[in-house]
Write a protein that holds these residues in place. Structure first.
Motif, mmCIF file in Angstrom:
data_model
loop_
_atom_site.group_PDB
_atom_site.id
_atom_site.type_symbol
_atom_site.label_atom_id
_atom_site.label_comp_id
_atom_site.label_asym_id
_atom_site.label_seq_id
_atom_site.Cartn_x
_atom_site.Cartn_y
_atom_site.Cartn_z
ATOM 1 N N LYS A 81 -6.860 5.592 7.037
ATOM 2 C CA LYS A 81 -6.324 4.349 6.491
ATOM 3 C C LYS A 81 -7.388 3.638 5.654
ATOM 4 C CE LYS A 81 -3.503 0.385 7.760
ATOM 5 N NZ LYS A 81 -2.731 -0.269 8.842
ATOM 6 N N GLY A 82 -7.017 3.292 4.413
ATOM 7 C CA GLY A 82 -7.928 2.579 3.533
ATOM 8 C C GLY A 82 -8.870 3.461 2.738
ATOM 9 N N ASP A 83 -8.895 4.773 3.000
ATOM 10 C CA ASP A 83 -9.750 5.667 2.216
ATOM 11 C C ASP A 83 -9.218 5.785 0.798
ATOM 12 O OD1 ASP A 83 -11.558 6.178 4.219
ATOM 13 O OD2 ASP A 83 -10.544 7.994 4.929
ATOM 14 N N ARG A 84 -10.116 6.082 -0.132
ATOM 15 C CA ARG A 84 -9.734 6.135 -1.538
ATOM 16 C C ARG A 84 -9.506 7.575 -2.005
ATOM 17 N NH1 ARG A 84 -12.234 2.875 1.333
ATOM 18 N NH2 ARG A 84 -14.283 3.563 0.573
ATOM 19 N N VAL A 85 -8.430 7.759 -2.752
ATOM 20 C CA VAL A 85 -8.062 9.060 -3.319
ATOM 21 C C VAL A 85 -7.862 8.879 -4.815
ATOM 22 C CG1 VAL A 85 -6.385 10.941 -3.314
ATOM 23 C CG2 VAL A 85 -6.952 9.775 -1.165
ATOM 24 N N ALA A 86 -8.607 9.633 -5.623
ATOM 25 C CA ALA A 86 -8.534 9.499 -7.084
ATOM 26 C C ALA A 86 -7.439 10.390 -7.653
ATOM 27 C CB ALA A 86 -9.878 9.865 -7.711
ATOM 28 N N LEU A 87 -6.652 9.844 -8.591
ATOM 29 C CA LEU A 87 -5.647 10.602 -9.334
ATOM 30 C C LEU A 87 -6.125 10.710 -10.774
ATOM 31 C CD1 LEU A 87 -2.225 9.178 -8.063
ATOM 32 C CD2 LEU A 87 -3.755 10.838 -6.999
ATOM 33 N N PHE A 88 -6.225 11.957 -11.270
ATOM 34 C CA PHE A 88 -6.860 12.218 -12.562
ATOM 35 C C PHE A 88 -6.018 13.255 -13.297
ATOM 36 C CE2 PHE A 88 -10.890 14.090 -14.684
ATOM 37 C CZ PHE A 88 -10.904 13.134 -15.674
ATOM 38 N N MET A 89 -4.979 12.779 -13.985
ATOM 39 C CA MET A 89 -4.078 13.697 -14.696
ATOM 40 C C MET A 89 -3.233 12.933 -15.704
ATOM 41 S SD MET A 89 -1.295 14.444 -11.641
ATOM 42 C CE MET A 89 -2.489 14.409 -10.298
ATOM 43 N N GLN A 90 -2.594 13.672 -16.598
ATOM 44 C CA GLN A 90 -1.670 13.070 -17.543
ATOM 45 C C GLN A 90 -0.325 12.832 -16.862
ATOM 46 O OE1 GLN A 90 -2.471 12.124 -20.540
ATOM 47 N NE2 GLN A 90 -4.183 13.368 -21.255
ATOM 48 N N ALA A 98 1.860 12.569 -5.923
ATOM 49 C CA ALA A 98 0.530 12.244 -5.403
ATOM 50 C C ALA A 98 0.409 10.768 -5.060
ATOM 51 C CB ALA A 98 -0.531 12.654 -6.420
ATOM 52 N N PHE A 99 0.915 9.891 -5.939
ATOM 53 C CA PHE A 99 0.804 8.455 -5.698
ATOM 54 C C PHE A 99 1.471 8.091 -4.371
ATOM 55 C CE2 PHE A 99 1.694 4.012 -5.847
ATOM 56 C CZ PHE A 99 0.727 3.444 -6.653
ATOM 57 N N TYR A 100 2.705 8.546 -4.174
ATOM 58 C CA TYR A 100 3.413 8.171 -2.952
ATOM 59 C C TYR A 100 2.864 8.902 -1.733
ATOM 60 C CZ TYR A 100 6.543 5.244 -5.574
ATOM 61 O OH TYR A 100 7.034 4.221 -6.346
ATOM 62 N N ALA A 101 2.271 10.073 -1.926
ATOM 63 C CA ALA A 101 1.618 10.760 -0.808
ATOM 64 C C ALA A 101 0.427 9.959 -0.313
ATOM 65 C CB ALA A 101 1.173 12.151 -1.243
ATOM 66 N N VAL A 102 -0.351 9.423 -1.236
ATOM 67 C CA VAL A 102 -1.510 8.614 -0.853
ATOM 68 C C VAL A 102 -1.054 7.376 -0.091
ATOM 69 C CG1 VAL A 102 -3.475 7.281 -1.714
ATOM 70 C CG2 VAL A 102 -2.907 9.477 -2.771
ATOM 71 N N ASN A 103 -0.004 6.731 -0.577
ATOM 72 C CA ASN A 103 0.506 5.541 0.109
ATOM 73 C C ASN A 103 1.075 5.916 1.473
ATOM 74 O OD1 ASN A 103 2.793 3.189 0.440
ATOM 75 N ND2 ASN A 103 1.000 2.481 -0.696
ATOM 76 N N ARG A 104 1.753 7.054 1.547
ATOM 77 C CA ARG A 104 2.319 7.513 2.834
ATOM 78 C C ARG A 104 1.204 7.789 3.844
ATOM 79 N NH1 ARG A 104 3.401 8.776 7.128
ATOM 80 N NH2 ARG A 104 5.125 9.985 7.972
ATOM 81 N N ALA A 105 0.040 8.210 3.337
ATOM 82 C CA ALA A 105 -1.104 8.497 4.207
ATOM 83 C C ALA A 105 -1.917 7.247 4.526
ATOM 84 C CB ALA A 105 -1.996 9.549 3.551
ATOM 85 N N ASP A 106 -1.408 6.065 4.128
ATOM 86 C CA ASP A 106 -2.070 4.782 4.378
ATOM 87 C C ASP A 106 -3.382 4.647 3.618
ATOM 88 O OD1 ASP A 106 -0.020 4.301 6.286
ATOM 89 O OD2 ASP A 106 -1.196 5.330 7.824
ATOM 90 N N PRO A 217 2.233 -4.693 4.066
ATOM 91 C CA PRO A 217 2.213 -5.352 2.759
ATOM 92 C C PRO A 217 0.837 -5.844 2.334
ATOM 93 C CG PRO A 217 3.282 -6.733 4.411
ATOM 94 C CD PRO A 217 3.112 -5.381 5.026
ATOM 95 N N ASP A 218 0.003 -6.211 3.278
ATOM 96 C CA ASP A 218 -1.291 -6.785 2.929
ATOM 97 C C ASP A 218 -2.425 -5.767 2.937
ATOM 98 O OD1 ASP A 218 -0.141 -9.346 2.642
ATOM 99 O OD2 ASP A 218 -0.188 -9.614 4.817
ATOM 100 N N ASP A 219 -2.100 -4.509 3.164
ATOM 101 C CA ASP A 219 -3.112 -3.454 3.108
ATOM 102 C C ASP A 219 -3.360 -3.045 1.668
ATOM 103 O OD1 ASP A 219 -3.728 -3.094 5.860
ATOM 104 O OD2 ASP A 219 -1.804 -2.074 6.148
ATOM 105 N N LEU A 220 -4.602 -2.679 1.384
ATOM 106 C CA LEU A 220 -4.968 -2.224 0.047
ATOM 107 C C LEU A 220 -4.185 -0.964 -0.303
ATOM 108 C CD1 LEU A 220 -7.027 -3.164 -2.106
ATOM 109 C CD2 LEU A 220 -8.623 -1.475 -1.192
ATOM 110 N N ALA A 221 -3.601 -0.945 -1.512
ATOM 111 C CA ALA A 221 -2.781 0.188 -1.934
ATOM 112 C C ALA A 221 -3.321 0.874 -3.178
ATOM 113 C CB ALA A 221 -1.339 -0.268 -2.194
#
Length: 570
Positions: A81-90, A98-106, A217-221
């Motif tokens: 929870k709260g770890d950062r995952v970079a998305l780097f693509m067109q 990927a975006f919703y997977a990261v959010n699903r993984a908190d 709602p108040d967690d970093l996304a």
């Protein structure tokens, strides 16, 4: 944060005098995560197309399934929870997965401009302490090179690589879509994985369950980065709630519904592309037609083929589309809502849109810090070359930039904004955060750094920038960042970046350079331009270079960039 208490002018509520009667002033913003939006859409519209990608359809149910599978893989890599995952693509369907997977993984999405080069990308590994990078095949080499420069303990735990062809029909884009041959070749190219990287398909097939979803709602996304007048880009802390505000507000403002079809052409890493290409469409349940890169012929054909109703863009795209010899053959009559920002829409082009297609271009205004729009033109009463009025729940004021005293209608000052979409501050930069906000009438306002005015009908107009920034076709270029990169050139002793006028881009980047003594006579302006294109994103790279013997400096030794800019303007 400075506290300022001043009486409001008598005309303080004029900004609401032309509020559309069809809309509420404020929204009841859902107190859920962004993942919940996809979960709801997939439950409601499981078989409905979430994306159309050059002949390939991805349904909402499948989008949810793949996102959950990828969230499980992320958890297996140690993403917490709260770890950062970079998305780097067109732009591609994988970006949404990927975006919703990261959010699903908190966890927290760190969107990175795919135009960035190795020298720039390293900052997005070290500053947010990125745990995992998800990238496309053609950019995997940049990721590998950037992480190889770092000590082992500072490198990401995993790199996941997707190939665009993995989400395309067998054999590549549908020929009827009209993708040009260079784009087809780029999309179907098969890139080798760097050592230790994981293939996208293997991650989805791994069968890892993500466990309970706990983000609120108040967690970093999301942590999108923005540059400023000094230093390297800063991460803007956005929660599920700040992103949810515009996600659910956009559909009401622009007449969107589940029956709408949107065109995603603004890059998804950009805050505008995130809102209108990743978040808003899923909240609404609409279908998204994805363009991986801008191409005016492809744009016209996709609007015609899919009967696109909603298109958010930058004005240069429309200018380019009108310049096509085939534009009259495009079936653009399906368009119902055309919006954008980043640069002013020329009056002549706006008039052509009205005359030929009956379309009003509704300009808006916002920043990375405000999760895209804080102001928008009501489509039923839009003004040209205007920021619009403050949107749902937003309180914007014009204040004196020095005294922070609120100014009356018509006077020029700094635009400050309070609203539910305003970010919480800059990542691990408390001083920059403190400087970015001011308290007024008991509310926390963000200082935009833009100078503007409000007219007697409550519409806002931008007049200038307090911050030192270049606007090239809607891309924001921060001179200090380009200068820092230029100083790595072995021939550059000093450099100052300024804006030069450009007929198409509006502004372009110019470098005023002092060469090292040993480089004089052997280094050309084109050498600097070519080197810049190799080491920084194309939109940042100087297109013009001027050699000088010395840069003008103040008594304290600071480069007087304003003096150079004024000379260029003249």
């Amino acid at each position: 944060m400075t506290r300022v208490v001043t009486p409001r002018p008598e005309n303080a509520d004029v900004q609401y005098s032309h509020w559309p009667s069809r809309l509420p002033r404020r929204l009841a913003i859902p107190r859920t995560s962004l993942w919940f939006n996809l979960d709801v859409a997939a439950t409601r519209y499981g078989d409905k197309a979430a994306t159309q990608f050059l002949g390939a359809t991805l349904g909402y149910g499948e989008l949810r399934r793949q996102s959950e599978a990828l969230a499980g893989w992320l958890k297996a890599q140690g993403v917490g929870k709260g770890d950062r995952v970079a998305l780097f693509m067109q732009n591609c369907p994988q970006y949404l997965v990927a975006f919703y997977a990261v959010n699903r993984a908190d966890a927290v999405v760190v969107p990175v401009n795919p135009m960035n080069r190795e020298d720039e990308f390293g900052h997005y590994l070290t500053d947010p302490e990125t745990k995992v990078v998800i990238c496309s095949g053609e950019l995997a080499g940049i990721v590998a090179a950037a992480q190889d420069r770092l000590p082992v303990e500072r490198r990401p735990r995993a790199v996941l690589v997707t190939q665009y062809w993995q989400m395309l029909p067998e054999g590549g884009p549908d020929p009827d879509c009209g993708a040009p041959e260079p784009m087809r070749a780029w999309l179907t190219a098969r890139h080798e994985l760097p050592p230790g990287a994981t293939d996208w398909r293997d991650a989805l097939a791994a069968g890892h369950a993500p466990g309970p979803h706990t983000a609120g709602p108040d967690d970093l996304a999301m942590l999108p980065y923005t540059s400023g007048t000094t230093g390297l880009p800063k991460g803007c802390m956005h929660t599920n709630a700040t992103l949810m505000s515009n996600s659910c507000g956009g559909c009401q403002w622009g007449y969107a519904s589940a029956e709408s079809v949107g065109l995603a052409v603004v890059p998804m890493f950009h805050i505008t592309g995130t809102l209108y290409g990743v978040l808003g469409p899923v909240f609404t349940g609409m279908t998204l037609v994805i363009m991986p890169r801008w191409d005016r012929e492809l744009c016209g054909r996709l609007i015609s083929r899919h009967q696109v109703t909603h298109w958010t863009c930058i004005p240069t795209m429309i200018i380019d589309l009108f310049a096509s010899p085939n534009y009259r053959s495009f079936q653009l009559g399906s368009l119902r809502y055309l919006s954008g920002g980043g640069a002013a829409m020329p009056k002549a082009v706006a008039e052509r849109l009205q005359e030929e297609f009956g379309l009003t271009f509704a300009e808006g205004y916002g920043l990375t810090e405000t999760a895209a729009p804080s102001h928008g033109n009501p489509p039923e009463r839009a003004k040209l070359q205007c920021l619009g009025i403050p949107i749902f729940g937003v309180d914007s004021r014009i204040v004196d930039p020095t005294t922070l005293e609120e100014l009356p209608v018509g006077e020029v000052g700094e635009i400050i904004t309070h609203g539910p979409m305003v970010f919480h501050g800059y990542w691990r930069q408390p001083e920059a955060t403190d400087a970015a906000f001011v308290e007024l009438d008991g509310r926390r306002f963000f200082r935009t750094g833009d100078l503007g005015r409000m007219d007697e009908e409550g519409y806002f107009f931008i007049t200038d920038r307090l911050k030192r920034m270049i606007n090239a076709s809607g891309y924001k270029v921060w001179p200090s960042e380009v200068e820092m990169l230029l100083y790595r050139h072995p021939a550059v002793q000093e450099a100052c970046i300024i804006a030069a006028k450009d007929a198409y881009r509006g502004e372009t980047v110019k470098a005023v350079v002092v060469l090292r003594a040993e480089a004089k006579g052997t280094t050309t302006e084109q050498d600097i331009v070519d080197w810049a294109h190799e080491h920084m994103a194309a939109y940042k790279a100087p297109r013009l270079v001027q050699f000088v013997e010395a840069l003008p400096k103040s008594g304290s030794g600071k480069v007087m960039w304003r003096l150079l800019q004024e000379k260029e303007n003249q």
